[in-house]
Design a protein around this motif. Structure first.
Motif, mmCIF file in Angstrom:
data_model
loop_
_atom_site.group_PDB
_atom_site.id
_atom_site.type_symbol
_atom_site.label_atom_id
_atom_site.label_comp_id
_atom_site.label_asym_id
_atom_site.label_seq_id
_atom_site.Cartn_x
_atom_site.Cartn_y
_atom_site.Cartn_z
ATOM 1 N N ASN A 1 22.899 40.546 -59.132
ATOM 2 C CA ASN A 1 23.925 40.056 -59.200
ATOM 3 C C ASN A 1 25.219 40.841 -59.441
ATOM 4 O O ASN A 1 26.225 40.714 -58.813
ATOM 5 N N ASP A 2 25.056 42.087 -60.047
ATOM 6 C CA ASP A 2 26.153 43.067 -60.170
ATOM 7 C C ASP A 2 26.104 43.914 -59.043
ATOM 8 O O ASP A 2 27.066 44.388 -58.543
ATOM 9 N N LEU A 3 24.859 44.741 -58.614
ATOM 10 C CA LEU A 3 25.171 45.639 -57.635
ATOM 11 C C LEU A 3 24.439 45.191 -56.451
ATOM 12 O O LEU A 3 24.186 46.150 -55.550
ATOM 13 N N GLY A 4 24.562 43.925 -56.181
ATOM 14 C CA GLY A 4 24.370 43.340 -54.896
ATOM 15 C C GLY A 4 22.936 43.822 -54.220
ATOM 16 O O GLY A 4 22.759 43.955 -53.098
ATOM 17 N N LEU A 5 21.878 44.249 -54.879
ATOM 18 C CA LEU A 5 20.655 44.726 -54.461
ATOM 19 C C LEU A 5 19.604 43.488 -54.481
ATOM 20 O O LEU A 5 19.081 43.005 -55.570
ATOM 21 N N ALA A 6 19.663 42.761 -53.272
ATOM 22 C CA ALA A 6 18.768 41.688 -53.157
ATOM 23 C C ALA A 6 17.247 41.939 -52.854
ATOM 24 O O ALA A 6 16.300 40.992 -52.697
ATOM 25 N N GLY A 7 16.762 43.064 -52.891
ATOM 26 C CA GLY A 7 15.324 43.208 -52.351
ATOM 27 C C GLY A 7 14.807 43.001 -53.769
ATOM 28 O O GLY A 7 13.654 42.145 -53.361
#
Ligand code: FES
Ligand code: FES
Lengths: 160, 759
Positions: free
Chosen positions: A30-36
Motif C-alpha cells: 500500500n505504501d511502496l506500491g509493490l504488488a508482487g
C-alpha cells in the motif's frame, strides 16, 4: 505509537513512519506500491506474501515492519538483476508454471532463496523446501518441474 | 544522502517508488479502462461514476467485437473472462488465425460491462466454445471486409488478394500492398455481424491448434500482472466485513460510534456489518475490535458427517427425478442370481481460492463502478444496480483477474459488499476479505449420499443397475449473481429472494444394461442461504461426487462378476469415443488385468492401479491412478496419473496440458483431503489448517497425457473441467486394488484406508 523505520527495499533506501507492529506486507503493497507479494491468508500458512529479508524467505503478512529495521528487503519486483530475470523466474516462464498465478510469488521467492543458498538439491530436497506453500489451482506439477529446471541451470552456472 | 523515499502513514509524501531509477516501472492495463501505473495514478485515468454507459454493447455490430488500430494492432472483445487457464491466449490465437495477423499483435479485452458484449461471463468450461466461436466469426468477417476495402484501394479483385501478417498483397504483384492499419486505422467497420461468414478451413490453420506460450504467464512471473486485489484508485479507503459468529445469528447491537484508529464509518444494514478505514491494517484491526452483539439462534447444521449423511439418506426430498431408465429394475434385481450393493458419500467442499476475494467499488454521483474478480460480471451489474437502487446503465462492472475461481466463489459477494461500503461513505472503497471470510464463508460444493445396487446373472453378466443419489442442490446460490438475493449481502440485509435452482445429481456414464435406472433426490436446504454452508457451483459441479459413486461401484461389480474392471467397462460402454479413452488410458498405463483386487506388494508397501472414466458435455476422459499404501498407517501417495483426454479439437495444446495437470492436482486434493468441517452452529474450516489441501510432498512423480480426437475441423468441446471428474474414483479404485477393500467416503483419508483394511 508510530516510529521511523529505515530499511532498504529492492536496493533503495526507505524511511517509513509506521506503527512498528504493522505487517510488512501492507507497507510494501500500500505504501511502496509493490504488488508482487500477495495477501493469501495473513496467517503465515500459504506463502503468497513471501519476500526476502536479509536474503531469507519470510512471510511478510506475519512479519512486523519493525523487524525489517535497517535490514534489506527484496520483493519479486527486485529479484531481476541488471534487467535479467532470476533463473527461477525464467524457468517458471519456460515451464508455463501457473494457472491463476496468485500463489506464484510465494513459490518463486521461496525457490529463489532456497536455490540461491544451494542449487545442488535433489528432487526430494526441493519438495521439502517448497512444502507448506499452497497453490489452490493445482499447478504443483509444473512448478516442481520449473524449480528443478532452475536448480540444474543454477548448479551448472556455478560449475563454470 | 537522504533516503530514496519517505513514507508516513498519515498523509504520506514520497518520491514515486516505482518510477524512480533502478526500480521496475510497472504499468498495467485494467481490462477495458485506462492504463494504470501504481497507487499514485492520476485520477483522470479512471472512469468516473455518474457517467451513463451503454445499457448494452450491441452483439450485432462487428465493432463490438473487433477493433483495428492504425499501427495494425488488433483488439478483440469478448464477454468471457480468464480464470487462469489461458483462455485469453486461445481467443487471441483464434482472432490472429482468421485475420492472418501475428499472434503478438492481438490483445483481448474481457469482462467490462461497458465495453464488451454480454456473454454472461465464463462457466461450464464454455470459454473457448462460446467466446471462441463468436471471435472466429468476427475475425473471418473482419478479414473479408478488409479485403473488400483493399480491393477497391488497390484496384485488384478480392479473389486475387492474399494476406500475410496483416498486410494485403495483390497475389500477382506483391509490390501492390496495403496494411490493415492503413485500411481501417482506428475507424470502425460499421457493419452488422453476419450470421455465417466464411471462416478459414481448419486444415489451413497455422496458429490455432499449435502449442503457444500463454500471454499471461510471463507477466505473472515478472509480477507485472495486475489482479483486482492490486488495484489502487485515488482517494480509496479500505473496508472489512464482520460476519455472524453462528448460522442465522441476528445482529443485536453494534457500536456504530466506536472510536478506533483510522475508522471512517461502521456500516450496518440488517445483519450486514462492515467497517471502512483509512488504511488496510486499520480496517483489519477495527473489524477485530469492534464490539458487536449477536443472537444465539440454536443449531442449524449437524454434529458430524455421519449425522449429515443420515439426514440425506432419510430426509424427505423436495424434488425427485429419474433418468436413463430401461426395463424393470426392481424385477431384474429380484430375479438376479447375485446382488451387489454399496453406499458412497461426498462432503461439502470449499473453493478456498488462493486469495480471499477482493473488490474495489466507487459509488457516488448517482452511479457505480465495481472492479471485481469472479466469472460473471454481466449479471453482477444488474444485482449491484438493484442493491443500490440505480439504473443498470449507471453501473459498470469491470472484471479484473482474481485468484483462481472454480465456479461461484466469494468474488461476487465481495463485490456486492464493497458496493455497500462505498455507497455508505461516498468514496471508493477497496474490500479484501480475510482468509476466514473466504474459506469460511464462500459458497460450498454440495454434499451427496449415494446408494447403488446391481444384479448379476449366473454367468456374471449385469442384469440390473440402480443408481440413487440424494443431496442438496448445488445451485442454492446460483452461478451468476443476477439478483441481490443471490449474494450474502442480500441475504444478510434481508428481503431479497434468492431464486435458487434445484439441480439434480445424475452420473453421466452411459453404460448399457438390460435394466437400468438413475434417480436423484434433492433435499431442502434453502435454510442455509445467508449462512456459510449455502451451496453453489464448485469446479465440475456434482461431477466428482456422482462419478466417484458410480465408477467406484463399477469396480465393485466387476470384481463381484470376476471381470477385469477395464474389460467390464469396454463390455458395457457403447460409444466409440468412450471406449477409446478407456483403452488408451489402460494401454498407456500398462494396465494389469485382474478379476479381483491384487493387493500387490512392493517392499513394505501395497500398490494398486485403478481406472475411472467420465463424459462431460461431449468431452470424454479416462484416468488411471497408481497408488502406494503403507499398510501400517494407511498413508498413501498417488505415484502416477495416466490420462486419456478427448475434447475434440484443441486450440492450444500447451495450455491444455497445464490445465489438465492442474485439474488432476486440485481434484486429488479434493479426493484425499477436503471436507468442510462444521459443528451444529458454525463452519469450522476457516483457513489452511482447518481446510487442508494437497502439499508438494504428495505430488505424483509423473502424469502422462494421451490426447485423442484432436484433429483440425473436429468439434471443440470444453476442456476446463472434465479431467477433474474421474480423479476421486480412479484413486479410490487404485486403493481398492491395493488394499483389497473399497473406501466409500470422500475424503479418502488414511484413517479410512486403515479402517477399510481392517474391515
Ligand atoms: S499471506 Fe502470508 S502466508 Fe499466507
Ligand atoms: S496458480 Fe492459482 S493458486 Fe497457484
Amino acid at each position: 505509537m508510530e516510529e521511523t523505520i529505515e530499511m532498504t527495499v529492492n536496493g533503495r533506501s526507505a524511511s517509513l513512519l509506521a506503527e512498528p507492529s504493522t505487517p510488512l506486507l501492507y507497507v510494501l503493497r500500500n505504501d511502496l506500491g509493490l504488488a508482487g507479494p500477495k495477501f493469501g491468508c495473513g496467517l503465515g500458512q500459504c506463502g503468497a506474501c513471501t519476500v526476502h529479508l536479509g536474503g531469507a524467505a519470510v512471510r511478510s503478512c506475519i512479519t512486523p515492519v519493525a523487524s525489517a529495521r535497517n535490514a534489506t528487503v527484496t520483493t519479486i519486483e527486485g529479484l531481476a538483476r541488471a534487467g535479467a530475470l532470476h533463473t527461477v523466474q525464467q524457468a517458471f516462464i519456460d515451464e508455463q508454471a501457473a494457472q491463476c498465478g496468485y500463489c506464484i510469488n510465494g513459490w518463486i521467492m521461496t525457490a529463489a532463496a532456497l536455490l540461491d543458498a544451494d542449487p545442488n538439491l535433489g528432487e526430494d530436497q526441493i519438495r521439502r523446501g517448497l512444502s507448506g506453500l499452497k497453490c489452490r489451482c493445482g499447478t504443483h506439477m509444473s512448478i516442481l518441474r520449473a524449480v528443478k529446471l532452475a536448480a540444474s541451470r543454477m548448479a551448472a552456472a556455478r560449475r563454470t | 544522502m537522504g533516503p530514496d523515499f519517505v513514507v508516513t502513514q498519515r498523509g504520506f509524501t514520497r518520491r514515486d517508488f516505482l518510477k524512480g531509477g533502478g526500480a521496475l516501472v510497472v504499468s498495467f492495463a485494467v481490462p477495458g479502462c485506462a492504463t494504470l501505473a501504481g497507487p499514485d495514478t492520476a485520477a483522470a485515468e479512471f472512469p468516473r461514476p455518474g457517467t451513463a454507459w451503454p445499457a448494452k454493447v450491441d452483439p450485432a455490430l462487428l465493432d463490438s467485437w473487433l477493433r483495428i488500430a492504425s499501427d495494425g494492432s488488433v483488439s478483440a472483445s469478448v464477454g468471457k473472462i480468464e480464470a487462469g487457464m489461458g483462455v485469453g491466449t486461445s481467443f487471441a490465437q483464434i482472432v490472429a488465425e482468421e485475420l492472418d495477423v501475428p499472434l503478438e499483435r492481438v490483445t483481448i479485452v474481457m469482462g467490462d460491462t461497458a465495453t464488451t458484449v454480454n456473454q454472461r461471463g465464463t462457466g461450464s468450461s464454455n470459454g473457448v466454445m462460446k467466446g471462441g466461436e463468436a471471435l472466429r466469426k468476427a475475425g473471418a468477417q473482419a478479414r473479408s471486409t478488409l479485403l473488400a476495402l483493399a480491393s477497391s484501394r488497390l484496384g485488384v479483385p478480392a479473389a486475387d488478394l492474399r494476406v500475410d501478417e496483416g498486410i494485403v498483397y495483390a497475389s500477382a504483384q506483391p509490390s501492390k500492398r496495403v496494411s490493415y492499419g492503413e485500411l481501417l486505422g482506428d475507424r470502425q467497420f460499421h457493419v452488422k455481424v453476419e450470421k455465417d461468414p466464411r471462416c478459414k478451413d481448419p486444415k489451413e490453420y497455422r496458429i490455432v491448434g499449435r502449442p503457444v506460450a500463454r500471454m499471461d504467464i510471463a507477466p505473472k512471473m515478472r509480477a507485472e500482472y495486475r489482479y483486482a486485489a492490486d488495484l489502487r484508485v485515488p482517494g480509496m479507503l479500505h473496508g472489512r466485513v464482520i460476519r455472524p459468529p453462528e448460522a442465522h445469528a441476528r445482529l443485536l447491537h453494534v457500536d456504530e460510534d466506536a472510536s478506533l484508529p483510522g475508522l471512517v464509518r461502521v456500516v450496518r444494514k440488517g445483519d450486514f456489518v462492515g467497517v471502512v478505514c483509512e488504511r488496510e491494517e486499520q480496517a483489519i484491526e477495527a473489524a477485530r475490535r469492534l464490539r458487536v452483539e449477536w443472537s444465539r439462534p440454536g443449531p442449524l447444521y449437524w454434529a458430524s458427517y455421519d449425522a449429515l449423511y443420515e439426514h440425506l439418506r432419510t430426509g424427505r426430498p423436495k424434488v425427485s427425478k429419474s433418468e436413463d431408465v430401461h426395463g424393470d429394475v426392481e424385477a431384474a434385481l429380484a430375479a438376479a442370481a447375485s446382488r451387489v450393493e454399496a453406499r458412497y458419500e461426498y462432503p461439502f467442499q470449499s473453493h478456498a481460492s488462493m486469495g480471499p476475494a477482493c473488490a474495489v467499488a466507487d459509488v457516488r454521483d448517482g452511479g457505480a463502478i465495481v472492479w471485481a474478480g469472479g466469472q460473471k460480471p454481466y449479471p453482477l451489474r444488474g444485482a449491484v444496480a438493484q442493491l443500490l437502487g440505480l439504473p443498470a446503465g449507471k453501473v459498470r462492472v469491470i472484471w479484473m483477474p482474481g485468484p483462481g475461481s472454480y465456479g461461484m466463489n466469494d468474488a461476487d459477494d465481495c463485490a456486492m459488499d464493497a458496493a455497500l461500503l462505498s455507497h455508505a461513505v461516498g468514496r471508493p472503497v477497496r474490500l479484501q476479505y480475510m482468509r476466514a471470510d473466504g474459506t469460511g464463508w464462500d459458497p460450498k460444493g454440495p454434499p451427496a449420499a449415494f446408494h447403488l445396487r446391481a444384479g448379476l446373472d449366473g454367468e456374471g453378466n449385469v442384469t440390473a443397475w440402480d443408481y440413487d443419489a440424494r443431496g442438496f442442490s448445488g445451485q442454492l446460490r446460483r452461478s451468476g449473481t443476477d439478483v441481490p438475493g443471490q449474494s450474502l449481502a442480500g441475504q444478510l440485509i434481508g428481503g431479497y429472494p434468492a431464486e435458487s435452482h434445484d439441480e439434480h445429481k445424475f452420473s453421466d456414464e452411459s453404460y448399457a444394461f438390460p435394466a437400468k435406472r438413475k434417480a436423484s433426490h434433492i433435499l431442502p436446504w434453502d435454510q442455509s442461504l445467508g449462512t456459510a454452508l449455502r451451496t453453489a457451483h464448485l469446479r465440475d459441479p456434482d461431477g466428482p461426487s456422482t462419478c466417484f459413486a458410480s465408477e467406484s461401484f463399477v469396480d465393485e461389480v466387476a470384481y463381484a462378476a470376476q471381470v477385469d474392471p477395464v474389460e467390464f467397462r469396454l463390455r458395457y460402454l457403447k460409444q466409440a469415443r468412450e471406449k477409446a479413452v478407456v483403452r488408451a488410458a489402460a494401454q498407456k498405463a500398462q494396465w494389469r488385468p485382474r478379476t479381483k483386487p491384487r493387493r500387490a506388494k512392493e517392499g513394505g508397501l501395497l500398490v494398486g492401479q485403478g481406472l475411472s472414466y467420465a463424459p462431460r458435455h461431449g468431452t470424454v476422459v479416462a484416468i488411471v491412478a497408481e497408488v502406494a499404501v503403507d499398510p501400517s498407517s494407511g498413508r498413501y501417495r498417488v505415484r502416477r496419473f495416466t490420462v486419456a483426454h478427448d475434447c475434440g479439437f484443441v486450440v492450444n495444446p500447451r495450455s491444455l496440458a497445464g490445465t489438465i495437470e492442474a485439474n488432476l492436482m486440485q481434484a486429488m486434493s479434493r479426493a484425499m483431503h477436503e471436507a468442510v468441517r462444521f459443528d451444529p452452529t458454525r463452519v469450522l474450516s476457516v483457513d489452511w489448517i482447518t481446510y487442508p489441501v494437497v502439499d508438494m510432498m504428495e505430488v505424483p512423480d509423473a502424469v502422462d497425457i494421451v490426447m485423442l480426437g484432436n484433429e483440425p475441423g473436429a468439434k471443440i468441446y470444453g476442456a476446463g473441467e472434465p479431467s477433474t471428474r474421474p480423479v476421486a474414483a480412479a484413486i479410490a479404485n487404485a486403493l481398492h486394488d491395493a488394499i483389497g477393500a473399497p473406501v466409500r467416503r470422500v475424503p479418502l483419508t488414511h484413517e479410512s484406508v486403515l479402517a477399510a483394511m481392517r474391515g
